[in-house]
Design a protein around this motif. Structure first.
Motif, PDB file in Angstrom:
ATOM      1  N   GLN A  27      54.727  34.324  87.433  1.00  0.00           N
ATOM      2  CA  GLN A  27      55.083  35.635  87.892  1.00  0.00           C
ATOM      3  C   GLN A  27      55.703  36.704  87.191  1.00  0.00           C
ATOM      4  N   GLU A  28      56.270  36.325  86.201  1.00  0.00           N
ATOM      5  CA  GLU A  28      57.163  37.096  85.315  1.00  0.00           C
ATOM      6  C   GLU A  28      56.751  37.086  83.859  1.00  0.00           C
ATOM      7  N   GLN A  29      56.140  36.017  83.308  1.00  0.00           N
ATOM      8  CA  GLN A  29      55.658  35.891  82.067  1.00  0.00           C
ATOM      9  C   GLN A  29      54.499  35.264  81.692  1.00  0.00           C
ATOM     10  N   LYS A  30      53.767  35.659  80.620  1.00  0.00           N
ATOM     11  CA  LYS A  30      52.819  35.054  80.332  1.00  0.00           C
ATOM     12  C   LYS A  30      52.569  33.582  79.851  1.00  0.00           C
ATOM     13  N   THR A  31      51.835  32.934  80.806  1.00  0.00           N
ATOM     14  CA  THR A  31      51.796  31.209  80.725  1.00  0.00           C
ATOM     15  C   THR A  31      50.675  30.694  80.335  1.00  0.00           C
ATOM     16  N   LEU A  32      50.589  29.591  79.679  1.00  0.00           N
ATOM     17  CA  LEU A  32      49.348  28.804  79.519  1.00  0.00           C
ATOM     18  C   LEU A  32      49.817  27.316  80.150  1.00  0.00           C
ATOM     19  N   ALA A  69      38.868  30.405  72.863  1.00  0.00           N
ATOM     20  CA  ALA A  69      37.316  30.249  73.199  1.00  0.00           C
ATOM     21  C   ALA A  69      37.319  29.370  74.394  1.00  0.00           C
ATOM     22  N   ALA A  70      38.199  28.605  74.578  1.00  0.00           N
ATOM     23  CA  ALA A  70      38.257  27.480  75.594  1.00  0.00           C
ATOM     24  C   ALA A  70      39.043  27.719  76.910  1.00  0.00           C
ATOM     25  N   ILE A  71      39.729  28.974  76.815  1.00  0.00           N
ATOM     26  CA  ILE A  71      40.891  29.495  77.674  1.00  0.00           C
ATOM     27  C   ILE A  71      40.051  29.890  78.949  1.00  0.00           C
ATOM     28  N   ASP A  72      40.474  29.662  80.063  1.00  0.00           N
ATOM     29  CA  ASP A  72      40.152  30.111  81.361  1.00  0.00           C
ATOM     30  C   ASP A  72      41.429  30.887  82.158  1.00  0.00           C
ATOM     31  N   LYS A  73      41.014  32.212  82.270  1.00  0.00           N
ATOM     32  CA  LYS A  73      42.046  32.929  82.859  1.00  0.00           C
ATOM     33  C   LYS A  73      42.147  33.063  84.227  1.00  0.00           C
ATOM     34  N   ILE A  74      43.106  32.294  84.878  1.00  0.00           N
ATOM     35  CA  ILE A  74      43.255  32.160  86.359  1.00  0.00           C
ATOM     36  C   ILE A  74      43.511  33.593  86.921  1.00  0.00           C
ATOM     37  N   ASN A  75      44.347  34.288  86.358  1.00  0.00           N
ATOM     38  CA  ASN A  75      44.796  35.613  86.688  1.00  0.00           C
ATOM     39  C   ASN A  75      45.384  36.216  85.200  1.00  0.00           C
ATOM     40  N   SER A  76      45.850  37.392  85.420  1.00  0.00           N
ATOM     41  CA  SER A  76      46.284  38.107  83.872  1.00  0.00           C
ATOM     42  C   SER A  76      47.516  37.067  83.427  1.00  0.00           C
ATOM     43  N   ASN A  77      48.185  36.594  84.362  1.00  0.00           N
ATOM     44  CA  ASN A  77      49.440  36.142  83.650  1.00  0.00           C
ATOM     45  C   ASN A  77      49.379  34.647  83.540  1.00  0.00           C
TER      46      ASN A  77
END
Length: 258
Positions: A27-32, A69-77
């Motif tokens: 919600q506030e930080q870029k997270t993986l 190449a394997a990352i799936d973006k659920i949303n921008s963060n």
């Protein structure tokens, strides 16, 4: 922050903790979220089919595919590095080709370290056992949260997990530490759960290990949210007792790092 949720026991809410904390941080930080369990439950949590990915963490670790190449973006963060059943073959690959893997517990460190520059928070969902993949996780991450379900034999499994962590701290990762132990699937009405939680608290206090004040009670709300809304309940932004526990755990975790 580079954190894993790990213990050598299944069905204790590892994935719920990993995905809920990651969803809150995002919600506030870029997270993986890195899924290191071949069950693929991280992808399922967000409504993805883990068997439909072209690349997963297995391809990154064993096939020289770049992690991006394997990352799936659920949303921008909030992004995930998914897993599926193919990950179960990693141990066979390593054991069958020792010359290709001279440091078998450092594969994740070698392949995934470039991701650290791209994310504020990385949370790993570990498998429910102690083996090659868990060893790689312990060699790579900085912090561990250990879920603790107060059932028969839980203390024995918990102590064994701490012994493994100590071993990897001494042999592979001097920066590894236990951020805390969190009670899960707790039914406070039962004498057994109260007694075993007290045993765990006493052991943690004696060994200078933090036990989170917040426990996670039994609840069907998270299962319903994943089934019907295809996301963790904390992403609804509706505060209620079932979701509040994860916000409290996140707050305790942050306070422990200050």
């Amino acid at each position: 922050m580079l954190l894993a949720v790990s213990t050598n026991k299944g069905g204790v809410l590892k994935t719920s903790i990993a995905t809920s904390l990651a969803s809150i941080y995002s919600q506030e930080q870029k997270t993986l979220i890195i899924d290191a369990d071949n069950q693929g439950n991280v992808a399922l949590t967000y409504g993805r089919n883990p068997d439909q990915y072209e690349y997963t963490i297995y391809d990154v670790l064993a096939q020289n595919v770049s992690p991006e190449a394997a990352i799936d973006k659920i949303n921008s963060n909030l992004h995930i590095l998914p897993a599926n059943d193919e990950l179960a073959f990693l141990e066979f690959d390593v054991l069958s080709n020792p010359n290709d893997y001279p440091k078998p517990f450092h594969i994740m460190r070698e392949k995934l370290t470039p991701l650290l520059a791209s994310y504020d928070v990385i949370i790993m969902d570990a498998p429910p056992n102690i083996g090659l993949i868990t060893g790689n996780i312990l060699s790579f991450v900085q912090d561990i949260i250990i879920p603790f379900q107060p059932e028969h034999y839980s203390m024995r499994s918990f102590i064994k997990m701490l012994e493994v962590i100590d071993n990897f701290r001494g042999s592979h990762n001097k920066n590894l530490k236990v951020s805390g132990v969190v009670g899960t699937l707790v039914d406070s009405r039962t004498v057994l759960h109260k007694q075993i939680l007290e045993q765990c608290e006493e052991y943690c206090e004696k060994n200078n290990i933090r036990m989170f004040k917040q426990i996670i009670p039994r609840s069907v709300q998270f299962a319903n949210s994943i089934a019907y809304e295809q996301q963790p309940a904390v992403m609804n932004r509706k505060k209620n007792p079932a979701t509040e526990v994860y916000f409290n755990i996140k707050e305790e975790l942050d306070n422990g790092k200050k």
